[in-house]
Design an enzyme around this catalytic site. Structure first.
Site, mmCIF file in Angstrom:
data_model
loop_
_atom_site.group_PDB
_atom_site.id
_atom_site.type_symbol
_atom_site.label_atom_id
_atom_site.label_comp_id
_atom_site.label_asym_id
_atom_site.label_seq_id
_atom_site.Cartn_x
_atom_site.Cartn_y
_atom_site.Cartn_z
ATOM 1 N N GLN A 187 -5.003 -0.406 -4.819
ATOM 2 C CA GLN A 187 -5.594 -1.556 -5.499
ATOM 3 C C GLN A 187 -6.307 -1.163 -6.790
ATOM 4 O O GLN A 187 -6.252 -1.896 -7.783
ATOM 5 C CB GLN A 187 -6.556 -2.270 -4.531
ATOM 6 C CG GLN A 187 -7.073 -3.581 -5.095
ATOM 7 C CD GLN A 187 -7.930 -4.323 -4.093
ATOM 8 O OE1 GLN A 187 -7.639 -4.332 -2.903
ATOM 9 N NE2 GLN A 187 -8.981 -4.961 -4.564
ATOM 10 N N HIS A 192 -6.152 -5.559 3.092
ATOM 11 C CA HIS A 192 -5.115 -4.537 3.291
ATOM 12 C C HIS A 192 -4.674 -4.553 4.751
ATOM 13 O O HIS A 192 -5.492 -4.303 5.648
ATOM 14 C CB HIS A 192 -5.666 -3.153 2.926
ATOM 15 C CG HIS A 192 -5.871 -2.986 1.452
ATOM 16 N ND1 HIS A 192 -5.161 -2.072 0.710
ATOM 17 C CD2 HIS A 192 -6.663 -3.640 0.581
ATOM 18 C CE1 HIS A 192 -5.536 -2.161 -0.559
ATOM 19 N NE2 HIS A 192 -6.447 -3.112 -0.660
ATOM 20 N N CYS A 194 -3.056 -2.475 6.281
ATOM 21 C CA CYS A 194 -3.218 -1.154 6.920
ATOM 22 C C CYS A 194 -4.606 -1.008 7.527
ATOM 23 O O CYS A 194 -4.823 -0.142 8.374
ATOM 24 C CB CYS A 194 -2.918 -0.020 5.940
ATOM 25 S SG CYS A 194 -4.092 0.108 4.583
ATOM 26 N N CYS A 207 0.837 -1.199 0.000
ATOM 27 C CA CYS A 207 0.000 0.000 0.000
ATOM 28 C C CYS A 207 0.873 1.252 0.000
ATOM 29 O O CYS A 207 1.771 1.388 0.833
ATOM 30 C CB CYS A 207 -0.881 -0.086 1.243
ATOM 31 S SG CYS A 207 -1.355 1.453 1.977
ATOM 32 N N GLU A 208 0.614 2.130 -0.950
ATOM 33 C CA GLU A 208 1.496 3.298 -1.075
ATOM 34 C C GLU A 208 1.248 4.349 0.000
ATOM 35 O O GLU A 208 2.021 5.278 0.156
ATOM 36 C CB GLU A 208 1.385 3.931 -2.470
ATOM 37 C CG GLU A 208 0.104 4.639 -2.767
ATOM 38 C CD GLU A 208 0.085 5.225 -4.177
ATOM 39 O OE1 GLU A 208 0.858 4.772 -5.049
ATOM 40 O OE2 GLU A 208 -0.725 6.147 -4.394
ATOM 41 N N HIS A 209 0.144 4.157 0.754
ATOM 42 C CA HIS A 209 -0.124 5.123 1.819
ATOM 43 C C HIS A 209 0.635 4.805 3.096
ATOM 44 O O HIS A 209 1.065 5.702 3.797
ATOM 45 C CB HIS A 209 -1.631 5.157 2.138
ATOM 46 C CG HIS A 209 -2.459 5.548 0.959
ATOM 47 N ND1 HIS A 209 -3.604 4.888 0.593
ATOM 48 C CD2 HIS A 209 -2.296 6.531 0.051
ATOM 49 C CE1 HIS A 209 -4.118 5.443 -0.485
ATOM 50 N NE2 HIS A 209 -3.348 6.433 -0.839
ATOM 51 N N HIS A 210 0.754 3.522 3.411
ATOM 52 C CA HIS A 210 1.358 3.132 4.689
ATOM 53 C C HIS A 210 2.587 2.248 4.527
ATOM 54 O O HIS A 210 3.221 1.890 5.511
ATOM 55 C CB HIS A 210 0.324 2.379 5.552
ATOM 56 C CG HIS A 210 -0.895 3.178 5.889
ATOM 57 N ND1 HIS A 210 -2.049 3.129 5.134
ATOM 58 C CD2 HIS A 210 -1.138 4.067 6.894
ATOM 59 C CE1 HIS A 210 -2.958 3.950 5.666
ATOM 60 N NE2 HIS A 210 -2.435 4.531 6.721
HETATM 61 N N1 LIG Z 1 -8.851 3.606 -2.312
HETATM 62 C C1 LIG Z 1 -7.851 2.994 -1.678
HETATM 63 N N2 LIG Z 1 -7.546 3.368 -0.440
HETATM 64 C C2 LIG Z 1 -6.540 2.726 0.164
HETATM 65 C C3 LIG Z 1 -5.799 1.704 -0.408
HETATM 66 N N3 LIG Z 1 -4.867 1.285 0.480
HETATM 67 C C4 LIG Z 1 -5.054 2.036 1.588
HETATM 68 N N4 LIG Z 1 -6.064 2.917 1.410
HETATM 69 C C5 LIG Z 1 -6.649 3.923 2.281
HETATM 70 O O1 LIG Z 1 -5.904 5.119 2.220
HETATM 71 C C6 LIG Z 1 -6.446 5.940 3.242
HETATM 72 C C7 LIG Z 1 -5.397 6.902 3.754
HETATM 73 O O2 LIG Z 1 -6.086 7.736 4.610
HETATM 74 P P1 LIG Z 1 -5.430 8.830 5.545
HETATM 75 O O3 LIG Z 1 -6.534 9.454 6.361
HETATM 76 O O4 LIG Z 1 -4.544 9.724 4.736
HETATM 77 O O5 LIG Z 1 -4.449 7.970 6.448
HETATM 78 P P2 LIG Z 1 -4.671 7.399 7.919
HETATM 79 O O6 LIG Z 1 -4.841 8.512 8.891
HETATM 80 O O7 LIG Z 1 -3.536 6.453 8.212
HETATM 81 O O8 LIG Z 1 -6.037 6.623 7.773
HETATM 82 P P3 LIG Z 1 -6.619 5.347 8.534
HETATM 83 O O9 LIG Z 1 -6.130 4.111 7.817
HETATM 84 O O10 LIG Z 1 -8.111 5.496 8.438
HETATM 85 O O11 LIG Z 1 -6.101 5.381 9.950
HETATM 86 C C8 LIG Z 1 -7.025 5.003 4.282
HETATM 87 O O12 LIG Z 1 -8.424 5.173 4.278
HETATM 88 C C9 LIG Z 1 -6.675 3.613 3.739
HETATM 89 O O13 LIG Z 1 -7.641 2.619 4.051
HETATM 90 C C10 LIG Z 1 -6.146 1.333 -1.736
HETATM 91 O O14 LIG Z 1 -5.537 0.442 -2.350
HETATM 92 N N5 LIG Z 1 -7.168 1.997 -2.320
HETATM 93 ZN ZN LIG Z 2 -2.477 1.491 3.630
#
Ligand SMILES: Nc1nc2c(ncn2[C@@H]2O[C@H](COP(=O)(O)OP(=O)(O)OP(=O)(O)O)[C@@H](O)[C@H]2O)c(=O)[nH]1
Ligand SMILES: [Zn+2]
Length: 201
Positions: free
Chosen positions: A133, A161, A163, A90-93
């Site tokens: 994804q 996921h 995360c 996951c590119e976010h975490h």
């Molecule tokens: N659409 C989508 N979202 C993703 C994917 N992987 C992770 N996410 C979401 O990316 C979002 C990032 O949200 P942020 O609010 O910036 O980060 P955060 O504070 O760590 O969010 P939480 O996970 O809700 O604690 C989260 O809602 C994740 O579930 C993906 O493949 N597709």
């Molecule tokens: Zn993530």
């Protein structure tokens, strides 16, 4: 345009810098309050750097590198490989998401097909990058369209996921399903046939 070009263009920008990755991991260990020089952690930055090289290998590959073998079999019915296991990041975490991809296509009018394993290799080219994804799903579909010029494509990806499981909202077992459908497979009857093949496990 589904964002593929930017990622594919990006892949050529830099090769994997193992020394830089190693230094960054060492720094991260300091940042979380660890001692990277203690016995158990001494080799960790190098190990993690090599693991990241593998996990992000797709950044340095193009779909054309894997969809090389094509045959003109004259087969004009659907070809579907389902339950292709995938691990992505996951590119976010920067934690894993994992699950399966189902990839199907209806060959081009001249019946151009590819080796079955190449469909799984194609999934890996895009999975082994920092990803979301939705983009992974779209990129696999669009690469098939571009290279094989099939009459239709369907890609369905189902993943958990980490995360969402191990942190944050903590909902282990929640599965995200994404799909990308192109060409003839957009028609309800053909799409329904593909979905029944995918769901009939
Ligand atoms: N659409 C989508 N979202 C993703 C994917 N992987 C992770 N996410 C979401 O990316 C979002 C990032 O949200 P942020 O609010 O910036 O980060 P955060 O504070 O760590 O969010 P939480 O996970 O809700 O604690 C989260 O809602 C994740 O579930 C993906 O493949 N597709
Ligand atoms: Zn993530």
């Amino acid at each position: 345009m589904h964002g593929e070009e930017s990622v594919d263009a990006g892949r050529a920008v830099a090769s994997f810098d193992e020394k830089r990755a190693e230094d960054a991991i060492r720094e991260l260990l300091f940042a979380v309050g660890e001692d990277p020089d203690r016995d158990g952690l001494r080799d960790t930055p190098g190990r993690v750097a090599r693991a990241y090289r593998e996990m992000f290998a797709g950044l340095h590959q193009a779909p054309e590198d894997v969809l090389t073998t094509t045959f003109d079999l004259g087969h004009d019915e659907m070809v579907l490989v389902k339950d292709i296991e995938l691990f992505s990041c996951c590119e976010h975490h920067l934690v894993p998401f994992h699950g399966v991809a189902h990839v199907g296509y209806i060959p081009s009018v001249d019946g151009r097909i590819t080796g079955l394993s190449k469909l799984a290799r194609l999934v890996d080219v895009y999975a082994k990058r920092p990803q979301v994804q939705e983009r992974l799903t779209t990129q696999v579909a669009d690469a098939l369209v571009r290279i094989l010029q099939p009459r239709g494509v369907i890609v369905v990806v189902e993943c958990e996921h980490l995360c969402m499981s191990m942190r944050g909202i903590r909902k282990p077992g929640a599965r995200t399903v994404t799909s990308a459908v192109r060409g003839m497979l957009r028609s309800p009857a053909t799409r329904a046939e593909a979905m029944s093949l995918i769901l009939g496990r």
